[in-house]
Motif scaffolding. Structure first.
Motif: not given
Length: 395
Positions: A212, A217, A267, A271
């Motif tokens: 991140q 995000p 998000q 990821y």
């Protein structure tokens, strides 16, 4: 006396490797690699590098060998961390451990060791090295470790003949319990230390937070695809050539939101990785949801219920020519040649029967049985008996 520099990581495996080399009469020097400075992303009480470096120093002291630390964090950031971010941004899932061995331990670290007058570099990997004579030349083999539970040959699947020629793997003939037993007898501080998890040599890292920092995000939707979609149940067409069949088996299904039901939010698609089950935070399904595909361009995650969902299973994969690597260059296939091998697409996966098909643009790996979650960016490695002969990045 030949000089060996051991990568002392502060773990039990490299500690025992150093001891065995000393017993065999080598001049042994311990070197600890510091690969990371940023403590904000490590889970601080779970083995930060400082504890490891102290343990490595205590082991060197106990064994009576010289010890020093080298700081490779700049090269590590450049070659491993930046590469990982780049791969995640493309929607691929990199394997930092394989890269760390190719780029850091057996390249940057090896060059430092050779500059210090070393004849060999040694690590605590569970694998073995073989040497054969072929057409009057020495050819090096990467063989799996004797301990089937711990065999780490997969992590070294990108090494070259040049790197292997200067490598030693002293514990490859031992099992993990035997290694612990030796360490206990020697009363080494690392004897009962837990195996490190997380990014190679950084210690435990919070991967999502770590990513991140670079990848911001951004909210997107989670879509569930039912397993009775028509693209899963097509009758296999009649093929005019093996190549046509392989192209069909490796084809990528292009999913769209309208193919399924929106079941939640996430998000950031970058990821997530294929086959992932944790972290979706979607309940209420009969079977758990697994990620079957991620679309980083439109920021969508596609999922399916249960680990037998057809979206997870595939019988073949492709490696492009520029990401194809042969440890045994003498066995490299020429265009239109095939080879029966055992292959794996992740560490610890039991070896699978497969056939390699060489084409001008790269290499197809066709499995006897469908494989779950073949993931772009990961490494496929293939073996002849217990020898790892080549590998490549799944494209």
């Amino acid at each position: 006396m030949k000089r060996v520099i051991v990568g002392l990581s502060g773990g039990v495996d490299s500690s025992v490797a150093a001891y065995l080399l000393k017993e065999q009469g080598y001049e042994v020097i311990g070197l600890f690699m510091k690969n990371w400075h940023d403590d904000s992303v490590t889970i601080s009480n779970e083995c930060p590098w400082l504890d490891d470096s102290n343990d490595a120093m205590l082991v060197a002291d106990k064994l009576g060998i010289p010890f020093q630390t080298v700081d490779l964090s700049e090269q590590y950031k450049e070659r491993i961390v930046d590469y990982m971010f780049n791969e995640y941004q493309k929607g691929r899932t990199p394997n930092p451990d394989v890269l760390c061995n190719r780029e850091i331990k057996f390249d940057v670290f090896m060059k430092i060791a050779l500059d210090l007058g070393a004849d060999f570099v040694a690590t605590g990997h569970y694998c073995r090295k073989g040497t054969i004579q072929k057409e009057g030349k020495e050819v090096y083999q990467l063989l799996s470790g004797v301990d089937n539970n711990k065999d780490q040959s997969y992590f070294l699947c990108q090494l070259s003949q040049e790197q292997l020629s200067k490598s030693l793997f002293p514990i490859g003939e031992l099992t993990k319990p035997e290694v612990r037993e030796i360490a206990t007898k020697l009363d080494l501080v690392t004897a009962d230390k837990k195996d490190s998890q997380g990014l190679c040599f950084i210690g435990k890292v919070r991967l999502p937070e770590f990513l991140q920092q670079q990848l911001k995000p951004k909210e997107g939707v989670i879509v569930e695809i039912p397993e009775d979609k028509n693209y899963y149940n097509q009758t296999e067409p009649i093929f005019n050539s093996t190549r046509e069949k392989l192209q069909y088996l490796t084809r990528k299904i292009e999913y769209s939101v309208t193919d399924g039901t929106i079941v939640g939010k996430h998000q950031g698609a970058h990821y997530f990785t294929k086959g992932q089950r944790k972290g979706l935070a979607v309940g209420g399904t009969a079977e758990p949801l697994f990620v079957i595909d991620t679309d980083v361009t439109d920021n969508i995650i596609y999922t399916g219920q249960g680990k037998e969902h057809p979206g997870l299973l595939k019988k073949a994969l492709f490696v492009t020519e520029d990401e194809l690597h042969w440890i045994r260059e003498d066995l490299a296939l020429k265009v239109d040649e095939t080879m029966r091998v055992k292959a794996r697409i992740r560490y610890r996966q039991p070896l699978q029967n497969a056939i390699l098909h060489k084409v001008d643009s790269g290499l197809y790996v066709e499995f006897e049985n469908a494989q779950s979650a073949i993931t772009e960016g990961q490494f496929v490695a293939w073996y002849l008996n217990d020898e790892l002969v080549g590998s490549g990045v799944i494209s």
